[in-house]
Design an enzyme around this catalytic site. Structure first.
Site, short mmCIF file in Angstrom:
data_model
loop_
_atom_site.label_atom_id
_atom_site.label_comp_id
_atom_site.label_asym_id
_atom_site.label_seq_id
_atom_site.Cartn_x
_atom_site.Cartn_y
_atom_site.Cartn_z
N TYR A 127 -10.14 -4.87 12.84
CA TYR A 127 -9.03 -3.92 12.79
C TYR A 127 -8.70 -3.40 14.19
O TYR A 127 -7.56 -3.48 14.66
CB TYR A 127 -9.35 -2.76 11.85
N THR A 129 0.82 -1.22 0.00
CA THR A 129 0.00 0.00 0.00
C THR A 129 0.85 1.26 0.00
O THR A 129 0.33 2.35 -0.19
CB THR A 129 -0.95 0.03 1.22
N ASP A 150 9.26 -7.62 3.88
CA ASP A 150 7.95 -7.85 4.48
C ASP A 150 8.06 -8.03 5.99
O ASP A 150 8.94 -8.75 6.49
CB ASP A 150 7.31 -9.10 3.86
N THR A 170 -4.69 3.02 17.44
CA THR A 170 -5.83 3.66 16.81
C THR A 170 -6.96 3.92 17.78
O THR A 170 -7.12 3.20 18.79
CB THR A 170 -6.37 2.77 15.67
#
Length: 322
Positions: free
Chosen positions: A139, A33, A49, A115
């Protein structure tokens, strides 16, 4: 050197642009992304990765890493619901591999991008770090799982970490070199600006009957460079032994409704939006606003840029790349 995992993504690249001013930086990113061109040229870029121990060990073997900053999570709420395996494999299992390799090489300083989704649907007007954590999607759950893992690792292995729970990152770099490049784009401010540039026919407002002053959802927006500077303050607190473990919210402390954001975009651009009222989205809280008082008192950080400055920086960048 500081290792920034996911440093080619939106928030990671803005952090790197600020961090290279004071530190040597190596970026590890698989570019799923992120964008290699977004990485500051002063940083070393390695394509690799998070979930590949060979890639991780190569970096730790070749460079003297003293701290790791983690921006390599998947972060689309809707996708996490339809494909939770992807989120738990990358956000949790791959992060465990990173922590395992860090411990092997005796690297004990870790900054974790968390988050507001860890709070779920809050039962308070202003969210602080002691507010209930009850995620409502994979998430948010994946991020909270890592937070709990970090606490266990701190107790067992003397890992030093700072968790940063941030709200709605927005805006673009003051250099004009980087901005928000998501595909697909799901964030409100770039969607509005794309529409005002003629790239979208309309803007959908998902519900106008919430219990808020104008009926639309209220969110806390923070400029991405303010966010980057908070990460640097947190890193300094670890490297200077000011913190061993800490969790901080990052936000402006002020909420703006969807309609207020649209109005401000219209003001900044001088253009009028075509707005469509759509059905509410499942699980959208009416209000998500953070208190950042804890990090202000502990590290002296606060958000410097208001909504108009956030949108102005984003508008300049979107115009430059259309």
């Amino acid at each position: 050197m500081i290792l920034v995992v996911g440093g080619a993504g939106y928030i990671g690249s803005h952090l790197v642009e600020e961090l290279v001013k004071t530190s040597e930086v190596i970026v590890l990113d698989n570019l799923s992304t992120g964008h290699e061109k977004a990485v500051d040229p002063q940083a070393i870029f390695v394509k690799g990765d998070l979930g590949n121990e060979r890639d991780l060990k190569a970096v730790f073997n070749n460079y003297p890493i003293k701290a790791v900053m983690h921006f390599a999570a998947y972060s689309l709420v809707g996708e996490s619901v339809t494909d939770p395996l992807k989120y738990y494999e990358n956000n949790v299992a791959a992060t465990l591999k990173l922590l395992k390799v860090m411990l092997k090489y005796n690297v004990k300083n870790f900054i974790f991008s968390s988050t507001a989704a860890t709070y779920g649907i809050p039962n308070v007007e202003i969210i602080n770090e002691d507010s209930r954590t009850q995620p409502i999607n994979p998430y948010g759950q994946s991020k909270l799982m890592v937070e709990n893992i970090l606490a266990d690792f701190a107790a067992a292995y003397d890992l030093h970490y700072v968790v940063l729970r941030y709200f709605n990152a927005a805006g673009a770099s003051g250099s004009g070199r980087i901005g928000e490049m998501h595909d697909p784009e799901t964030h409100l401010i770039p969607i509005i600006l794309q529409h005002l540039l003629g790239q979208r026919e309309q803007i959908s407002v998902f519900g106008d009957d919430y219990d808020t002053p104008d009926g639309t959802c209220i969110r806390d927006y923070i400029h991405v460079t303010d966010l980057a500077n908070a990460h640097i303050a947190a890193l300094d607190s670890l490297l200077n032994a000011q913190n061993k473990t800490a969790t901080y919210n990052l936000g402006n402390g002020q909420g703006y409704s969807v309609k207020e954001v649209i109005d401000t975009c219209e003001k900044v651009t001088g253009r009028k939006a075509n707005i469509i009222i759509a059905d509410r989205r499942s699980g959208d809280p009416a209000r998500l606003v953070a208190s950042s008082e804890k990090i202000r008192q502990a590290l002296g950080w606060k958000a410097e840029r208001d909504l108009e400055k956030i949108i102005d920086s984003a508008w300049k960048w979107h115009q430059s790349v259309q």
